[in-house]
Design a protein around this motif. Structure first.
Motif, mmCIF file in Angstrom:
data_model
loop_
_atom_site.group_PDB
_atom_site.id
_atom_site.type_symbol
_atom_site.label_atom_id
_atom_site.label_comp_id
_atom_site.label_asym_id
_atom_site.label_seq_id
_atom_site.Cartn_x
_atom_site.Cartn_y
_atom_site.Cartn_z
ATOM 1 N N ALA A 121 10.477 11.770 42.216
ATOM 2 C CA ALA A 121 10.217 12.644 43.362
ATOM 3 C C ALA A 121 11.032 13.676 43.512
ATOM 4 O O ALA A 121 12.120 13.538 42.764
ATOM 5 C CB ALA A 121 10.355 11.698 44.687
ATOM 6 N N LEU A 122 10.505 14.842 43.922
ATOM 7 C CA LEU A 122 11.170 15.987 44.318
ATOM 8 C C LEU A 122 11.396 16.163 45.611
ATOM 9 O O LEU A 122 10.854 15.804 46.574
ATOM 10 C CB LEU A 122 10.433 17.047 43.670
ATOM 11 C CG LEU A 122 9.928 17.082 42.245
ATOM 12 C CD1 LEU A 122 9.302 18.487 41.780
ATOM 13 C CD2 LEU A 122 11.237 16.771 41.299
ATOM 14 N N ARG A 123 12.575 17.047 45.834
ATOM 15 C CA ARG A 123 12.839 17.461 47.186
ATOM 16 C C ARG A 123 13.690 18.787 47.159
ATOM 17 O O ARG A 123 14.475 18.963 46.082
ATOM 18 C CB ARG A 123 13.748 16.268 48.105
ATOM 19 C CG ARG A 123 13.184 15.219 48.278
ATOM 20 C CD ARG A 123 11.864 15.134 49.380
ATOM 21 N NE ARG A 123 11.332 13.903 49.748
ATOM 22 C CZ ARG A 123 10.645 13.218 49.207
ATOM 23 N NH1 ARG A 123 9.885 13.776 47.774
ATOM 24 N NH2 ARG A 123 10.037 12.138 49.514
ATOM 25 N N LEU A 124 13.450 19.706 48.018
ATOM 26 C CA LEU A 124 14.295 20.979 48.043
ATOM 27 C C LEU A 124 15.491 20.690 48.584
ATOM 28 O O LEU A 124 15.612 20.248 49.515
ATOM 29 C CB LEU A 124 13.403 22.112 48.758
ATOM 30 C CG LEU A 124 12.228 22.797 47.974
ATOM 31 C CD1 LEU A 124 11.247 21.987 47.280
ATOM 32 C CD2 LEU A 124 11.826 24.071 48.716
ATOM 33 N N CYS A 125 16.530 21.313 47.847
ATOM 34 C CA CYS A 125 17.902 21.592 48.588
ATOM 35 C C CYS A 125 17.994 22.301 49.416
ATOM 36 O O CYS A 125 17.223 23.653 49.674
ATOM 37 C CB CYS A 125 18.883 21.701 47.189
ATOM 38 S SG CYS A 125 18.772 20.716 45.736
ATOM 39 N N PRO A 126 18.755 22.060 50.611
ATOM 40 C CA PRO A 126 19.569 20.913 50.527
ATOM 41 C C PRO A 126 18.807 19.665 51.129
ATOM 42 O O PRO A 126 17.989 20.122 52.063
ATOM 43 C CB PRO A 126 20.653 21.257 51.746
ATOM 44 C CG PRO A 126 20.012 22.182 52.481
ATOM 45 C CD PRO A 126 19.238 23.022 51.590
ATOM 46 N N VAL A 127 19.170 18.524 50.595
ATOM 47 C CA VAL A 127 18.283 17.286 51.235
ATOM 48 C C VAL A 127 19.226 16.669 52.181
ATOM 49 O O VAL A 127 20.448 16.944 52.303
ATOM 50 C CB VAL A 127 18.176 16.385 49.937
ATOM 51 C CG1 VAL A 127 17.194 17.103 49.004
ATOM 52 C CG2 VAL A 127 19.512 15.883 49.407
ATOM 53 N N SER A 128 18.479 15.828 53.059
ATOM 54 C CA SER A 128 19.218 15.183 54.093
ATOM 55 C C SER A 128 19.033 13.590 53.602
ATOM 56 O O SER A 128 18.440 13.329 52.601
ATOM 57 C CB SER A 128 18.414 15.354 55.232
ATOM 58 O OG SER A 128 17.162 14.586 55.079
ATOM 59 N N GLU A 129 19.702 12.735 54.214
ATOM 60 C CA GLU A 129 19.628 11.410 53.875
ATOM 61 C C GLU A 129 18.374 10.841 53.977
ATOM 62 O O GLU A 129 18.042 9.992 53.328
ATOM 63 C CB GLU A 129 20.797 10.645 54.657
ATOM 64 C CG GLU A 129 22.142 10.718 54.435
ATOM 65 C CD GLU A 129 23.049 9.651 54.895
ATOM 66 O OE1 GLU A 129 22.594 8.795 55.292
ATOM 67 O OE2 GLU A 129 24.299 9.959 54.943
ATOM 68 N N GLY A 130 17.788 11.199 55.186
ATOM 69 C CA GLY A 130 16.399 10.991 55.249
ATOM 70 C C GLY A 130 15.444 11.275 53.980
ATOM 71 O O GLY A 130 14.571 10.653 53.538
ATOM 72 N N ASP A 131 15.664 12.587 53.362
ATOM 73 C CA ASP A 131 14.918 12.955 52.395
ATOM 74 C C ASP A 131 15.043 12.197 51.032
ATOM 75 O O ASP A 131 14.151 11.652 50.527
ATOM 76 C CB ASP A 131 15.255 14.569 52.003
ATOM 77 C CG ASP A 131 14.755 15.508 52.974
ATOM 78 O OD1 ASP A 131 13.775 15.206 53.818
ATOM 79 O OD2 ASP A 131 15.641 16.637 53.001
ATOM 80 N N VAL A 132 16.386 11.700 50.859
ATOM 81 C CA VAL A 132 16.723 11.134 49.635
ATOM 82 C C VAL A 132 15.900 9.586 49.832
ATOM 83 O O VAL A 132 15.583 8.727 49.121
ATOM 84 C CB VAL A 132 18.380 10.875 49.580
ATOM 85 C CG1 VAL A 132 18.671 9.962 48.393
ATOM 86 C CG2 VAL A 132 18.920 12.388 49.345
ATOM 87 N N ARG A 133 16.308 9.013 51.129
ATOM 88 C CA ARG A 133 15.616 7.589 51.474
ATOM 89 C C ARG A 133 14.084 7.570 51.099
ATOM 90 O O ARG A 133 13.456 6.734 50.496
ATOM 91 C CB ARG A 133 16.274 7.005 52.537
ATOM 92 C CG ARG A 133 17.641 6.822 52.764
ATOM 93 C CD ARG A 133 17.949 5.969 53.953
ATOM 94 N NE ARG A 133 19.432 6.090 54.062
ATOM 95 C CZ ARG A 133 20.265 5.086 53.603
ATOM 96 N NH1 ARG A 133 19.522 4.106 52.747
ATOM 97 N NH2 ARG A 133 21.455 5.223 53.678
ATOM 98 N N GLY A 134 13.585 8.789 51.674
ATOM 99 C CA GLY A 134 12.066 8.765 51.367
ATOM 100 C C GLY A 134 11.755 9.030 49.926
ATOM 101 O O GLY A 134 10.680 8.211 49.609
ATOM 102 N N ALA A 135 12.609 9.633 49.364
ATOM 103 C CA ALA A 135 12.077 10.074 47.734
ATOM 104 C C ALA A 135 12.232 8.724 47.042
ATOM 105 O O ALA A 135 11.439 8.346 46.236
ATOM 106 C CB ALA A 135 13.132 11.097 47.304
#
Length: 692
Positions: A127-141
């Protein structure tokens, strides 16, 4: 892309950033005695020029004892030409993950997480996320991975310390993380081994890219785009007195809308009955349309001092490989103090401002906005959308977006009182990071349709991360992190905008209940979608469930405490979708009674009818109209509910019937779709955005 530092140098960066790495030592000759301080078993890795993929070249040996290091190193020297060796303590077995960074040309640093090791290429589960990521982004990924169950413990295995994984990923891609200090390139930790006692990066690769200038440019003050959409007067440059062309066509469009109008012509006193002036310097207007050959556009624009907005319709600039002409055009606009729309664009459509680039006059003024890099597609969305009941506040085409960008327009539309929902059609966002920030701050429903998403981008694939990143996946990450809805077709763009137009001001049942201090019935069902599908036919209901499943919407079971009330209505409550007899012989008000019986749990009700049945088993449209009026009454009585209608097989109705059904639905604020698939995409978008 230049050669990167060796692995032990990258791991020094990791340790400094707080990313756990194995204990290790560097050996450049035969002095392996230094490794005695390490606990076995040990891993021996060769490093040196050209040894990027060590496993494939035989540059890694696992499970060694101290006394085996020398012989293993000799074997590597026989095959390779290493500059030295890294000896490390071997990590305990666990779930292998990949954590990577890559610089996207449009959006900047992007984080990738997924299953790593041998599974990276075999499964491509990431999974991809744009930086900066939040903890919620990481857990969702992590939760989005197909192999997410491995983190929870699999077949009796212990669960992974997910908190440790999140902490490691945040050190790479979070605020203040490594992504801010690296010149990407590509950066990859593969594998990161995660187990019950933590997570550790056992392999690391960093390929620097070209240095990026992080010095912010001189920011322009926010533009007021109201004169663009509602100009006091309009000028058209390029209309001919002898041979009709695009300029003449636009003069005709503007004459029809009645906006104050002037033509620009070097010699004529009038063109097509419109008064003419010799140049834009003589035009007292807010908006000028330029339709002359590309080579002449800069000269025309230089004379536009005092004109707030100039649109260059002409093509033949950057899109045709003439970046020099485009740069000259932008310089001319800045010298004149005007903002440039385009080039290579069709213009603006705004019924309130009598602005148009399509024939046939303007439709009703509404609350839906559209920013499009394609003039042709925007024209289709306007005409087809208005035919389906959309009413537009502002539509603007930007073409090459050499000056005015989609992000800048989005920021303004997000503050525009006349706009409730925004659509975007993009091919090249120009400044992707600015667009991303504008999407995050929009605060209104935004629907994204992106051309060219299936292409694999122009990124290098020296690392697994580079090979797993594509344009399509970048846009999915953008949508996921900003709350925008990403659609894959023009039809879905129109359909989702229609849903937002109808329901954007409606308060959901969940919100009403929370406002009163009590959670709504069914809210305790964590993750429940609160969507009910109601209609006839078992087969159609099964297919409806499939359509919502593909759209990512779960149809929760009917509340047990409401089943008796349904049975008293004569409805056999078998599940969700709920089968309710709707047809020429059915009682039109039954659907409203069903909603009363189920009052509370649902945010959305999707009612579907088989239009064909009304005319196969009946002779007049009146039963269908009666059903529509019952739906309209039900919607009016329930401001906290969002009703959507699907008219299956609508083409089987006699001429005019679909129009009347649409009229009744539009008056009630009920969006209408011809297929369950289109409705499911729209309802899913409403759920993700939390329309209120």
């Amino acid at each position: 892309m230049t050669a990167g530092p060796y692995e032990h140098e990258v791991k020094a960066l990791l340790a400094e950033a707080g990313v756990p790495v194995p204990r290790g030592v560097v050996v450049r000759g035969d002095g392996f005695e230094i490794a005695r301080e390490l606990a076995g078993p040990l891993v021996l890795k060769a490093f040196g020029p050209g040894l990027t993929h060590k496993s494939e070249s035989g540059g890694v040996v696992l499970g060694l004892a101290h006394e085996e290091l020398g012989a293993a190193a000799a074997g590597m020297r026989a095959r390779l030409e290493p500059a030295g060796f890294l000896v490390e303590e071997q990590a305990e077995a666990g779930v292998e993950l990949i954590v990577g960074l890559v610089r996207d040309p449009a959006f900047g640093p992007v984080l990738l997480v997924g299953l790593g090791g041998v599974w990276t290429e075999a499964l491509r589960d990431s999974a991809l996320r744009l930086c900066p990521v939040s903890e919620g982004d990481v857990r969702g990924a992590l939760a989005s991975l197909r192999g997410a169950a491995l983190l929870d413990g699999w077949r009796g295995g212990p669960p992974v310390d997910v908190d440790a994984v999140v902490k490691l990923v945040m050190a790479v891609g979070g605020s203040g993380g490594l992504w801010e200090r690296l010149e990407l390139g590509e950066f990859e930790l593969n594998p990161v081994i995660a187990g019950p006692s933590g997570a550790i990066a056992v392999d690391a690769r960093y390929l620097p890219g070209a240095a990026v200038n992080r010095t912010p440019g001189v920011a322009r003050p926010p533009a007021d785009f109201l004169p663009l959409f509602e100009p006091r007067a309009v000028a058209v440059v390029g209309a001919s007195t002898s041979r009709p062309n695009f300029g003449n066509m636009f003069l005709g469009f503007y004459r029809d809308t009645g906006v104050p109008l002037v033509a620009v012509h070097p010699t004529a006193a009038e063109v097509g009955g419109v008064p003419a002036v010799p140049s834009l310097a003589h035009a007292d207007v807010d908006y000028a349309l330029v339709a002359v050959p590309a080579e002449r556009c800069a000269e025309v624009v230089r004379q536009a001092g005092g004109v707030p907005f100039v649109q260059v319709m002409s093509g033949g600039f950057g899109e045709a490989g003439r970046q020099d002409l485009e740069a000259e055009l932008v310089a001319a606009a800045r010298a004149a103090g005007t903002r440039l729309l385009g080039p290579n664009c069709m213009g603006v459509y705004c019924p309130r401002g009598r602005q148009t680039f399509v024939g046939g006059g303007t439709g009703p003024a509404g609350a839906v906005a559209l920013v499009s890099q394609s003039g042709g597609l925007a024209g289709e969305v306007i005409k087809v959308g208005e035919r389906r009941g959309l009413a537009f506040s502002r539509v603007v085409t930007v073409g090459n977006a050499a000056d005015v960008t989609p992000a800048e327009l989005l920021r303004w539309l997000a503050r525009d009182d006349e706009t409730r929902a925004i659509g975007l059609y993009l091919e090249d966002p120009r400044d992707g990071r600015e667009l991303y920030e504008a999407l995050r701050e929009a605060g209104k429903p935004v629907v994204l349709l992106v051309g060219g998403r299936s292409g694999q981008g122009q990124r290098a694939a020296a690392s697994h991360t580079g090979g797993l990143v594509s344009d399509r996946r970048i846009w999915e990450a953008v949508a996921g992190q900003t709350g925008a809805t990403l659609v894959s077709s023009q039809d879905d763009l129109i359909g989702v905008l229609a849903y937002f137009q109808a329901h954007a001001t409606r308060v959901t049942g969940r919100q009403q209940a929370h406002a009163g201090g009590q959670p709504p019935h069914g809210a305790e069902s964590a993750g429940g979608e609160q969507v009910l599908v109601v209609g006839p036919s078992g087969g159609a209901s099964v297919l409806a469930a499939d359509a919502f499943d593909r759209a990512g919407v779960r149809l929760d079971p009917l509340p047990e405490d409401r089943l008796d009330a349904l049975r008293r209505l004569g409805v056999v409550a078998t599940g969700n979708p709920l089968e309710v007899p709707v047809g020429p012989l059915g009682r039109a008000e039954l659907v409203s009674d069903v909603m009363d019986a189920l009052a509370g749990p649902y945010r959305d009700v999707v009612a579907h009818v088989n239009v064909q049945a009304f005319f196969t088993y009946g002779t007049t449209p009146e039963p269908l109209y009666a059903y529509m009026r019952a739906l309209a009454t039900a919607q009016a009585a329930r401001p906290g509910l969002r009703i959507t209608l699907v008219t299956r097989n609508g083409e089987c109705a006699p001429a005019g019937v679909e129009d009347e059904v649409g009229r009744i639905a539009a008056a009630a604020g009920i969006p209408v779709y011809r297929t369950m698939e289109a409705a499911a995409v729209a309802v899913a978008a409403g759920g993700r955005h939390g329309v209120a």
